[in-house]
Design an enzyme around this catalytic site. Structure first.
Site, short mmCIF file in Angstrom:
data_model
loop_
_atom_site.label_atom_id
_atom_site.label_comp_id
_atom_site.label_asym_id
_atom_site.label_seq_id
_atom_site.Cartn_x
_atom_site.Cartn_y
_atom_site.Cartn_z
N CYS A 2 6.36 13.04 3.30
CA CYS A 2 5.89 13.33 4.66
C CYS A 2 4.57 14.08 4.56
O CYS A 2 4.11 14.41 3.48
CB CYS A 2 6.93 14.18 5.37
N ARG A 27 0.77 9.38 4.67
CA ARG A 27 1.92 9.91 3.94
C ARG A 27 3.24 9.58 4.62
O ARG A 27 4.31 9.85 4.06
CB ARG A 27 1.80 11.42 3.78
N TRP A 74 8.22 10.38 6.68
CA TRP A 74 8.65 9.17 6.00
C TRP A 74 10.13 9.38 5.77
O TRP A 74 10.54 10.25 5.01
CB TRP A 74 7.91 9.01 4.67
N ASN A 100 8.96 18.68 3.75
CA ASN A 100 8.69 17.46 2.98
C ASN A 100 9.48 17.57 1.67
O ASN A 100 9.33 18.56 0.95
CB ASN A 100 7.20 17.33 2.68
N GLY A 101 10.33 16.60 1.39
CA GLY A 101 11.14 16.65 0.18
C GLY A 101 12.59 16.32 0.51
O GLY A 101 12.86 15.71 1.55
N GLU A 478 -0.65 -6.90 -10.47
CA GLU A 478 -1.30 -6.09 -9.43
C GLU A 478 -1.66 -6.94 -8.21
O GLU A 478 -1.46 -6.52 -7.07
CB GLU A 478 -2.55 -5.41 -10.00
N LYS A 482 -0.24 -6.11 -4.46
CA LYS A 482 -1.14 -5.86 -3.33
C LYS A 482 -0.77 -6.76 -2.15
O LYS A 482 -0.67 -6.34 -1.02
CB LYS A 482 -2.58 -6.15 -3.78
N GLU A 485 2.62 -5.73 -0.64
CA GLU A 485 2.56 -4.44 0.08
C GLU A 485 2.01 -4.58 1.49
O GLU A 485 2.54 -4.01 2.43
CB GLU A 485 1.63 -3.50 -0.66
N HIS A 501 9.48 -21.06 -18.80
CA HIS A 501 10.82 -20.61 -19.21
C HIS A 501 11.69 -20.26 -18.01
O HIS A 501 12.71 -19.57 -18.14
CB HIS A 501 10.71 -19.41 -20.15
N LYS A 597 1.70 6.73 0.92
CA LYS A 597 0.66 6.81 -0.11
C LYS A 597 1.14 7.47 -1.39
O LYS A 597 0.92 6.96 -2.50
CB LYS A 597 -0.56 7.55 0.42
C1 AGP Z 1 0.11 0.95 -4.71
O1 AGP Z 1 -0.70 0.29 -3.82
C2 AGP Z 1 1.11 1.79 -4.09
N1 AGP Z 1 0.59 2.70 -3.17
C3 AGP Z 1 2.09 2.42 -5.07
O2 AGP Z 1 2.66 1.42 -5.85
C4 AGP Z 1 1.46 3.46 -6.00
O3 AGP Z 1 0.64 2.86 -6.93
C5 AGP Z 1 2.58 4.21 -6.74
O4 AGP Z 1 3.39 4.85 -5.77
C6 AGP Z 1 2.03 5.21 -7.73
O5 AGP Z 1 1.29 6.20 -7.08
P1 AGP Z 1 0.41 7.22 -7.96
O6 AGP Z 1 -0.64 6.44 -8.66
O7 AGP Z 1 -0.14 8.17 -6.95
O8 AGP Z 1 1.35 7.89 -8.91
#
Ligand code: AGP
Length: 602
Positions: A2, A27, A74, A100-101, A478, A482, A485, A501, A597
């Site tokens: 959060c 966040r 979140w 947050n947590g 990657e 992307k 996501e 395979h 994020k």
């Molecule tokens: C990637 O686009 C995501 N936001 C997510 O997979 C991110 O890379 C992952 O949570 C790791 O975050 P960090 O690099 O801040 O540790």
């Protein structure tokens, strides 16, 4: 993960809190709320949904105060709703708290509190906090004491901020979740992350786990849970407020994709191999001292998500130099710790420096006596402070939930690290010579890319597959991540040689295959391309002009560069492709559903 904001001082408190929430929304965007302390008590407004929903609600209310806290959520415990939104209060609405947590022992605390008459209005773990404070207050303790005593009963991770009616003071603490204090001319700020108040001040205090901070308009103090003063230095962040704005782009993600030329220039500038130490932009700073790695025989990378893909790329760059390296997902590293040797360097790759899984894995490694290095984007982050050494990728603030420029900056930093570890000065200077040509080559891609046209062509595809070999494999992973996501479409990345395979069964004329044709394996990719073309699948090659074949349907061209760095360029094309597909599908690109994020809970 959060977002928390707090402010006490001479500025308009409500505006300051809402600005902070806007800047923290990456966040978490399940709900938002504020609590402001005024002479009548505590004004509290909270709503399910984005900060815009909260602003709409506030616009018809008379909300004011001389200090306050705010929260973007979140969800972990309890679905997104007005009731589960923060702040949460005690029975008398005198105490308001944002958190947050995760409070692991919340259910037994809730049971005990309910048994002694406390009424709960949400399903969250966080709501136990104001009720615990209320208990200590009614036992005659001061707010400071009541807050500290409450913290002692909490198990789990937290960053907490609290206001209480009757005084303009913010009580806050961190244990396992990030929290920073801003020292401004107009007052004191509190937030989960610096961008929240960067437009008001660049003077920051990074709180440590176990710290309590008490802010009032006359000053602040940092203490431990027993009330003993702890001294924390004020640091000045180098990021500009503009860095945390959209700069005329429709989305932070697109802006950050376009920032890659300057980001890579920064990630390379002034990093020279010297017999003293690896400097950071001229003056020797806290970059890597050769003695730190001289007895290292192997490297263990740990990371999550996009950072994991960058680490896989780094592993290949080390392997190409004969250095043993392995990459493990942080959550798996914790679940089943692999054997480690004394001469293994454990590297946590994490842009935010706050990802809980990666932090826990680093702590596990350090508890086993391993040397640890953080490769991160955030100076002052928990990873940077807890590891033995840190290297910074210098990408600047990244607000879009989907990591883009930080992947390129991570791989750029890892390429220099690999050359540095190879201890061959010629290697590092040739890597850096090539890296310093990448900003222009990326700009060329940004100017000429056909990704938008291909997005139009393929956005209705059934599924999307990405294949690559060598350094092309992490880029394939990657590319798929992307697209998943931000577009919510089904996408998968595979090692090209693995298709036959099994996954080849998924390939049809409705599943475009994006072949990352970079590195040393250009010819070898031909076989894979033929296999998928034979099943009628459209094939899109991402590679230099010369890397295309008759079977290929479309080509996302990249300028020529060294085989080991070509993946960085190819990935920019895939970022643009994902962005344009998500844009055509009208997805909330900067705030994709169910994501945030930095993932600060396990
Ligand atoms: C990637 O686009 C995501 N936001 C997510 O997979 C991110 O890379 C992952 O949570 C790791 O975050 P960090 O690099 O801040 O540790």
């Amino acid at each position: 993960m959060c977002g928390i904001i707090g402010y006490v001082g001479g500025q308009n408190v409500l505006d300051t809190l809402l600005t902070g929430l806007d800047n923290l929304e990456y966040r978490g965007y399940d709900s938002a709320g504020v609590a402001l302390r005024n002479d009548e008590g505590v004004d509290l407004v909270k709503r399910e949904g984005e900060v815009s929903a909260l602003k709409a609600a506030i616009s018809s209310l008379d909300v004011n105060g001389s200090s306050g806290i705010g929260h973007t959520r979140w969800s972990t415990h309890g679905e997104p709703s007005d009731a589960n939104a923060h702040p949460h209060t005690d029975c008398s609405n005198e105490v308001a708290v944002v958190h947050n947590g995760i409070i692991d022992n919340y259910s037994e605390l809730r049971e005990r509190l309910s048994a002694s008459g406390h009424e709960f209005t949400s399903e969250t773990d966080s709501e136990v906090i104001p009720h615990l404070v209320e208990e200590h207050l009614s036992a005659g303790k001061s707010p400071e004491k009541a807050f500290a005593e409450t913290l002692k009963t909490l198990e789990g991770s937290y960053a907490i901020a609290m206001v209480i009616s009757g005084e303009d003071t913010i009580y806050a603490a961190r244990s396992g979740s990030p929290l920073v204090v801003g020292i401004g001319e107009e007052g004191y700020y509190l937030a989960s992350d610096v961008p929240a108040f960067l437009e008001f001040t660049e003077d920051v205090i990074y709180l440590e786990d176990g710290d309590i901070v008490i802010l009032s308009d006359s000053g602040y103090k940092t203490i431990d849970e027993n009330g003993a003063p702890v001294s924390r230095s004020v640091e000045t962040v180098e990021w500009s407020p503009e860095g945390a704005e959209k700069g005329g782009f429709d989305h932070y993600m697109l802006k950050e994709i376009h920032e890659q030329p300057t980001a890579l220039e920064r990630a390379t500038r002034g990093r020279a191999l010297t017999d003293a130490r690896m400097t950071d932009g001229g003056a020797a700073t806290n970059e890597l001292d050769p003695s730190f790695i001289e007895d290292i025989e192997s490297v263990q990378f740990i990371a999550c998500g996009t950072s994991y893909h960058a680490a896989l790329y780094g592993e290949q760059l080390l392997a190409e130099r004969g250095i043993k390296a392995r990459t493990t997902l942080a959550s798996e590293f914790v679940a089943s710790p692999p054997p480690l040797h004394d001469d293994t360097l454990v590297i946590g790759v994490t842009q935010s420096g706050e990802t809980a899984d990666t932090l826990e894995a680093l702590r596990e490694a350090s508890s086993r006596g391993m040397k640890t290095l953080a490769i991160t984007n955030v100076i002052g982050s928990t990873a940077a402070r807890e590891c033995d050494e840190a290297m910074f990728i210098r990408a600047g603030p990244e607000i879009g939930v989907a990591a883009t420029k930080t992947f390129s900056s991570q791989v750029t930093t890892l390429a220099q690290f690999a050359a540095f570890v190879s201890d061959d000065p010629d290697d590092l200077s040739s890597v850096q010579a090539e890296l310093s040509s990448l900003p222009d080559k990326i700009q060329q891609i940004l100017n000429d890319s056909q990704a938008a046209a291909l997005a139009h062509k393929y956005c209705d595809a059934e599924s999307f597959f990405f294949v690559g070999r060598g350094t092309g494999h992490p880029v394939a992973l990657e590319g798929a991540l992307k697209l998943k996501e931000i577009s919510y479409e089904h996408a998968e990345g595979f090692p090209a040689g693995e298709l036959k395979h099994g996954p080849l069964a998924l390939v049809t004329p409705d599943t475009p295959v994006f072949a990352i044709n970079t590195g040393e394996n250009v010819d070898r990719m031909r076989g894979t391309i033929r296999e998928v073309a034979a099943r009628g699948a459209p094939v899109v090659v991402i590679g230099e002009e010369s890397t295309t074949f008759d079977e290929v349907t479309d080509h996302l061209v990249i300028p020529s560069t060294s085989p080991e760095l070509a993946g960085i360029l190819a990935n920019v094309q895939l970022q643009l492709l994902s962005y344009h597909i998500a844009s055509l599908l009208e997805r909330p690109i900067d705030k994709p559903r169910n994501l945030a994020k930095s993932v600060t809970v396990e």
